[in-house]
Design an enzyme around this catalytic site. Structure first.
Site, short mmCIF file in Angstrom:
data_model
loop_
_atom_site.label_atom_id
_atom_site.label_comp_id
_atom_site.label_asym_id
_atom_site.label_seq_id
_atom_site.Cartn_x
_atom_site.Cartn_y
_atom_site.Cartn_z
N HIS A 167 1.16 -1.66 -0.22
CA HIS A 167 -0.13 -0.34 0.11
C HIS A 167 0.77 1.00 0.14
O HIS A 167 1.97 0.94 0.29
CB HIS A 167 -0.94 0.28 1.01
CG HIS A 167 -0.08 0.04 2.59
ND1 HIS A 167 -0.28 -1.45 3.44
CD2 HIS A 167 0.43 0.99 3.13
CE1 HIS A 167 0.80 -1.09 4.27
NE2 HIS A 167 0.75 0.23 4.73
C1 T46 Z 1 2.81 1.34 7.30
C2 T46 Z 1 3.11 -0.76 8.02
C3 T46 Z 1 4.45 -0.21 7.82
C4 T46 Z 1 -5.80 -0.15 11.82
O1 T46 Z 1 -6.89 -0.98 12.53
N1 T46 Z 1 -5.31 0.75 12.83
C5 T46 Z 1 -3.91 0.96 12.69
O2 T46 Z 1 -3.51 1.88 13.36
C6 T46 Z 1 -3.01 0.37 12.19
C7 T46 Z 1 -1.94 0.94 11.51
C8 T46 Z 1 -4.05 -1.31 11.03
N2 T46 Z 1 -5.35 -1.50 11.22
C9 T46 Z 1 -5.50 -2.50 11.04
C10 T46 Z 1 -6.15 -2.35 9.04
C11 T46 Z 1 -5.74 -3.44 8.90
O3 T46 Z 1 -7.32 -4.17 9.29
O4 T46 Z 1 -5.06 -3.14 11.20
C12 T46 Z 1 -4.95 -4.44 10.46
C13 T46 Z 1 -3.62 -4.73 9.48
O5 T46 Z 1 -3.45 -3.60 9.00
P1 T46 Z 1 -2.62 -3.43 7.60
O6 T46 Z 1 -2.56 -4.50 6.39
O7 T46 Z 1 -2.52 -1.85 6.93
O8 T46 Z 1 -0.54 -3.94 7.73
P2 T46 Z 1 0.59 -3.69 7.16
O9 T46 Z 1 1.73 -4.33 8.51
O10 T46 Z 1 0.41 -4.27 5.92
O11 T46 Z 1 0.61 -2.04 7.17
C14 T46 Z 1 1.33 -1.08 8.67
C15 T46 Z 1 0.73 0.16 8.18
O12 T46 Z 1 -1.48 -0.44 7.96
C16 T46 Z 1 1.23 1.27 7.16
O13 T46 Z 1 0.80 2.24 8.09
O14 T46 Z 1 3.16 1.08 6.86
O15 T46 Z 1 2.53 -1.08 8.79
#
Ligand code: T46
Length: 141
Positions: free
Chosen positions: A50
């Site tokens: 993303h």
């Molecule tokens: C990034 C990388 C380094 C929340 O509800 N609240 C939050 O503050 C965050 C960060 C995520 N979420 C939820 C959204 C998704 O349903 O947690 C789930 C997993 O998030 P995501 O798939 O975006 O996770 P990563 O590890 O791919 O990405 C994260 C951060 O989202 C992003 O900002 O830069 O870590």
């Protein structure tokens, strides 16, 4: 990459352990409104896929080793966070993917805003369109 800076921060060593820190006005230029961390991160499991439209972040790895690949749609730059004294200051607009190079690595993120799914672009083709539009509007990335 133009708006991503890897910075080596200070390590204050004492017999009982070490301490590192970074501050607004020095290493970062934004207020941190949210901190999150990725842990129990199994090796070779890729995450990310993303970009953020507005969010600025500072990333650090207090334990283990993490490779983060950023692209602006043209060039790819790889960064390795493998020491608590390395931080990455990441401006908005870059597509990222990241992987743990060591079992149970931890990635910590200080973010300039609270969580908003509207700030994410999670489709790479849409990201490329967004970059194109942003370049036409102003030099966002
Ligand atoms: C990034 C990388 C380094 C929340 O509800 N609240 C939050 O503050 C965050 C960060 C995520 N979420 C939820 C959204 C998704 O349903 O947690 C789930 C997993 O998030 P995501 O798939 O975006 O996770 P990563 O590890 O791919 O990405 C994260 C951060 O989202 C992003 O900002 O830069 O870590």
């Amino acid at each position: 990459m133009k708006n991503i800076n890897q910075i080596d921060i200070k390590k204050i060593k004492s017999p009982g352990g070490s301490l590192s820190f970074f501050e607004k006005g020095k290493e970062i230029d934004f207020n941190i409104k949210r901190i999150y961390y990725i842990y129990e991160f199994s090796k070779e499991n890729r995450r990310g896929f993303h970009a953020h439209k507005d969010l600025k972040q500072v990333m650090w790895c207090p334990y283990g080793a993490i490779e983060i690949d950023f692209t602006d749609g043209k060039d790819i730059t790889k960064y390795i966070l493998d020491d608590p004294t390395k931080i990455l200051v990441v401006n908005q607009g870059y597509w990222r993917e990241f992987v743990s190079l060591k079992e149970n690595s931890i990635l910590c993120v200080g973010a300039s805003d609270i969580y908003s799914e509207d700030d994410y672009i999670r489709d790479y083709d849409k990201y490329l369109e967004w970059v194109e539009e942003s370049y036409n509007d102003e030099d966002t990335v």
